[in-house]
Design a protein around this motif. Structure first.
Motif, mmCIF file in Angstrom:
data_model
loop_
_atom_site.group_PDB
_atom_site.id
_atom_site.type_symbol
_atom_site.label_atom_id
_atom_site.label_comp_id
_atom_site.label_asym_id
_atom_site.label_seq_id
_atom_site.Cartn_x
_atom_site.Cartn_y
_atom_site.Cartn_z
ATOM 1 N N GLN A 112 0.833 -1.214 0.000
ATOM 2 C CA GLN A 112 0.000 0.000 0.000
ATOM 3 C C GLN A 112 0.860 1.253 0.000
ATOM 4 O O GLN A 112 0.589 2.215 -0.743
ATOM 5 N N ALA A 113 1.921 1.246 0.817
ATOM 6 C CA ALA A 113 2.790 2.431 0.895
ATOM 7 C C ALA A 113 3.478 2.703 -0.434
ATOM 8 O O ALA A 113 3.544 3.857 -0.888
ATOM 9 N N LEU A 114 3.983 1.665 -1.087
ATOM 10 C CA LEU A 114 4.693 1.867 -2.349
ATOM 11 C C LEU A 114 3.744 2.336 -3.448
ATOM 12 O O LEU A 114 4.092 3.210 -4.252
ATOM 13 N N ASN A 115 2.551 1.768 -3.494
ATOM 14 C CA ASN A 115 1.599 2.191 -4.520
ATOM 15 C C ASN A 115 1.125 3.622 -4.312
ATOM 16 O O ASN A 115 0.851 4.343 -5.278
ATOM 17 N N SER A 116 1.035 4.051 -3.072
ATOM 18 C CA SER A 116 0.524 5.398 -2.808
ATOM 19 C C SER A 116 1.629 6.456 -2.823
ATOM 20 O O SER A 116 1.406 7.585 -3.276
ATOM 21 N N ARG A 117 2.832 6.092 -2.367
ATOM 22 C CA ARG A 117 3.904 7.080 -2.239
ATOM 23 C C ARG A 117 4.954 6.980 -3.343
ATOM 24 O O ARG A 117 5.694 7.940 -3.577
ATOM 25 N N GLY A 118 5.067 5.816 -3.972
ATOM 26 C CA GLY A 118 6.193 5.589 -4.857
ATOM 27 C C GLY A 118 7.460 5.389 -4.058
ATOM 28 O O GLY A 118 7.422 5.104 -2.859
ATOM 29 N N ILE A 119 8.600 5.563 -4.713
ATOM 30 C CA ILE A 119 9.887 5.376 -4.039
ATOM 31 C C ILE A 119 10.748 6.624 -4.224
ATOM 32 O O ILE A 119 10.889 7.142 -5.334
ATOM 33 N N THR A 120 11.302 7.084 -3.115
ATOM 34 C CA THR A 120 12.273 8.168 -3.121
ATOM 35 C C THR A 120 13.618 7.601 -2.687
ATOM 36 O O THR A 120 13.708 6.944 -1.651
ATOM 37 N N VAL A 121 14.642 7.830 -3.501
ATOM 38 C CA VAL A 121 15.998 7.397 -3.174
ATOM 39 C C VAL A 121 16.822 8.636 -2.864
ATOM 40 O O VAL A 121 16.924 9.551 -3.689
ATOM 41 N N GLU A 122 17.408 8.662 -1.682
ATOM 42 C CA GLU A 122 18.230 9.784 -1.241
ATOM 43 C C GLU A 122 19.670 9.321 -1.115
ATOM 44 O O GLU A 122 19.960 8.317 -0.442
ATOM 45 N N SER A 123 20.575 10.036 -1.769
ATOM 46 C CA SER A 123 21.989 9.679 -1.718
ATOM 47 C C SER A 123 22.837 10.937 -1.756
ATOM 48 O O SER A 123 22.731 11.739 -2.691
ATOM 49 N N GLU A 124 23.629 11.125 -0.733
ATOM 50 C CA GLU A 124 24.544 12.272 -0.636
ATOM 51 C C GLU A 124 23.823 13.604 -0.860
ATOM 52 O O GLU A 124 24.317 14.484 -1.558
ATOM 53 N N GLY A 125 22.648 13.730 -0.278
ATOM 54 C CA GLY A 125 21.902 14.978 -0.350
ATOM 55 C C GLY A 125 21.012 15.131 -1.560
ATOM 56 O O GLY A 125 20.165 16.028 -1.608
ATOM 57 N N ALA A 126 21.185 14.279 -2.576
ATOM 58 C CA ALA A 126 20.344 14.343 -3.776
ATOM 59 C C ALA A 126 19.214 13.320 -3.666
ATOM 60 O O ALA A 126 19.405 12.225 -3.141
ATOM 61 N N THR A 127 18.030 13.701 -4.137
ATOM 62 C CA THR A 127 16.887 12.786 -4.070
ATOM 63 C C THR A 127 16.281 12.594 -5.455
ATOM 64 O O THR A 127 16.275 13.515 -6.286
ATOM 65 N N SER A 128 15.772 11.387 -5.685
ATOM 66 C CA SER A 128 15.054 11.051 -6.911
ATOM 67 C C SER A 128 13.779 10.326 -6.519
ATOM 68 O O SER A 128 13.771 9.550 -5.554
ATOM 69 N N HIS A 129 12.714 10.559 -7.259
ATOM 70 C CA HIS A 129 11.424 9.944 -6.920
ATOM 71 C C HIS A 129 10.787 9.343 -8.165
ATOM 72 O O HIS A 129 10.894 9.897 -9.275
ATOM 73 N N THR A 130 10.105 8.217 -7.980
ATOM 74 C CA THR A 130 9.366 7.594 -9.071
ATOM 75 C C THR A 130 8.132 6.876 -8.533
ATOM 76 O O THR A 130 8.199 6.267 -7.463
ATOM 77 N N PRO A 131 7.005 6.954 -9.224
ATOM 78 C CA PRO A 131 5.872 6.103 -8.866
ATOM 79 C C PRO A 131 6.200 4.662 -9.234
ATOM 80 O O PRO A 131 6.988 4.410 -10.160
ATOM 81 N N VAL A 132 5.629 3.708 -8.502
ATOM 82 C CA VAL A 132 5.910 2.293 -8.765
ATOM 83 C C VAL A 132 4.628 1.475 -8.656
ATOM 84 O O VAL A 132 3.612 1.945 -8.138
ATOM 85 N N ARG A 133 4.713 0.245 -9.139
ATOM 86 C CA ARG A 133 3.617 -0.717 -9.008
ATOM 87 C C ARG A 133 4.053 -1.833 -8.073
ATOM 88 O O ARG A 133 5.091 -2.458 -8.294
ATOM 89 N N ALA A 134 3.254 -2.080 -7.048
ATOM 90 C CA ALA A 134 3.573 -3.117 -6.075
ATOM 91 C C ALA A 134 2.363 -4.002 -5.842
ATOM 92 O O ALA A 134 1.218 -3.548 -5.958
ATOM 93 N N GLY A 135 2.609 -5.253 -5.511
ATOM 94 C CA GLY A 135 1.520 -6.172 -5.218
ATOM 95 C C GLY A 135 2.064 -7.508 -4.749
ATOM 96 O O GLY A 135 3.284 -7.714 -4.674
ATOM 97 N N THR A 136 1.154 -8.414 -4.426
ATOM 98 C CA THR A 136 1.566 -9.774 -4.134
ATOM 99 C C THR A 136 1.882 -10.476 -5.448
ATOM 100 O O THR A 136 1.568 -9.968 -6.538
ATOM 101 N N ALA A 137 2.458 -11.653 -5.376
ATOM 102 C CA ALA A 137 2.765 -12.408 -6.597
ATOM 103 C C ALA A 137 1.506 -12.663 -7.410
ATOM 104 O O ALA A 137 1.524 -12.593 -8.649
ATOM 105 N N ALA A 138 0.408 -12.925 -6.730
ATOM 106 C CA ALA A 138 -0.845 -13.235 -7.425
ATOM 107 C C ALA A 138 -1.425 -12.036 -8.154
ATOM 108 O O ALA A 138 -2.278 -12.201 -9.047
ATOM 109 N N ASP A 139 -0.993 -10.826 -7.806
ATOM 110 C CA ASP A 139 -1.514 -9.620 -8.455
ATOM 111 C C ASP A 139 -0.941 -9.407 -9.854
ATOM 112 O O ASP A 139 -1.450 -8.581 -10.609
ATOM 113 N N PHE A 140 0.118 -10.129 -10.202
ATOM 114 C CA PHE A 140 0.776 -9.947 -11.490
ATOM 115 C C PHE A 140 0.617 -11.207 -12.338
ATOM 116 O O PHE A 140 0.620 -12.324 -11.807
#
Length: 302
Positions: A37-65
């Motif tokens: 639920q968190a990944l589908n609603s928030r996406g993923i933010t990667v922070e490294s050495e002060g720089a951040t990148s964000h992307t929406p993602v699709r997440a689910g159980t194995a049966a969802d795909f």
């Protein structure tokens, strides 16, 4: 590439997020509803050495795909590998490759039964991944990935995979004799993860303690002795260099095994230190320090 990340914990989110950001089609497969639920609603933010990148993602159980994947990267805890890989068999075709970058021993053997040995890849990574909250990953500088085929041959897919990982900023290279870096990472984890789980110390605190460093050195020596019985000859210098690099650049990092202990979760100690101890016993080589630390790190928390 159409990629499944099996196990969307901190490391799965780091790799999957960067692969998604670099143009791949990534499916995050997990069993925890809160993570999904968190990944589908928030996406993923990667922070490294002060720089951040964000992307929406699709997440689910194995049966969802339902779509067949080109690559499935396994990041589950080792004690979940068998069940996790079994849950995605409907996503595996005769051209799907499986890759394990997990800690411990035995995971590649499980993948080889599902993907076939010829389509099984194994490797190591020393990227750090701290979960600030679900969907927000903090990583440090200098991480790398070393990957090879389980059969020891160089495949066209392996070269393609290295290119894809590098485009995602994951500093990858192919390694023909992949067992050597796997065992070097095993020695690193057997020392730092197990000791941190027992003492509650961060990587930097271990590095700053002379008694802790002595225990680390004993564990590395024991691991090298056991590896020799398996026909794998490790470089003590490379293991020591990796440890010194961790002390210097990941001093505040809590190892995954320490995080598991603090969260009162089962640790992978039996698949890291325990696996080394068992192989040593079978070959007549004792590992008393590692055996003691593994026993303590595996003990249930009341």
């Amino acid at each position: 590439m159409k990629i499944g990340v099996l196990g969307a914990g901190a490391m799965g989110q780091l790799f999957g997020g960067r692969l998604q950001l670099s143009g791949n089609d990534v499916y995050f497969i997990d069993a925890a509803p809160a993570t999904i639920q968190a990944l589908n609603s928030r996406g993923i933010t990667v922070e490294s050495e002060g720089a951040t990148s964000h992307t929406p993602v699709r997440a689910g159980t194995a049966a969802d795909f339902t779509e067949t994947l080109e690559l499935i990267i396994v990041f589950t805890k080792s004690f979940h590998t068998e069940a996790a890989v079994g849950s995605v068999r409907h996503l595996i075709s005769g051209t799907t490759f499986g890759l394990t970058l997990q800690n411990g021993l035995g995971n590649a053997d499980i993948l080889a039964r599902a993907f076939t040995p010829e389509r099984t890849l194994a490797g190591i990574t020393d990227f750090t991944a701290d979960l600030e909250q679900q969907g927000h990953i903090i990583t440090g500088p200098g991480g790398k990935v070393r990957v090879g085929t389980w059969t020891g041959t160089t495949e066209p897919f392996l070269r393609r995979l290295v290119d894809i990982l590098n485009k995602a900023g994951l500093n990858a290279s192919a390694k023909e004799a992949i067992q050597e870096p796997i065992w070097e990472k095993l020695a690193f984890n057997a020392a730092l993860n197990t000791l941190s789980a027992v003492t509650g110390q961060t990587v930097g605190q271990i590095g700053a303690s002379a008694p802790a460093r002595e225990l680390v050195a004993r564990v590395v020596d024991e691991t090298i002795a056991v590896a020799n019985t398996q026909g794998v000859h490790l470089s003590a210098e490379r293991v020591d260099a990796a440890l010194e690099n961790a002390y210097l650049y990941a001093g505040e990092h809590k190892t995954s095994m320490l995080q598991d202990r603090e969260a009162r979760r089962r640790t992978e100690a039996d698949y890291i230190g325990g696996a080394i101890v068992r192989l040593g016993e079978q070959s007549g080589v004792s590992a008393p320090v590692l055996n003691a630390l593994t026993t303590l790190a595996s003990a249930p928390i009341q």
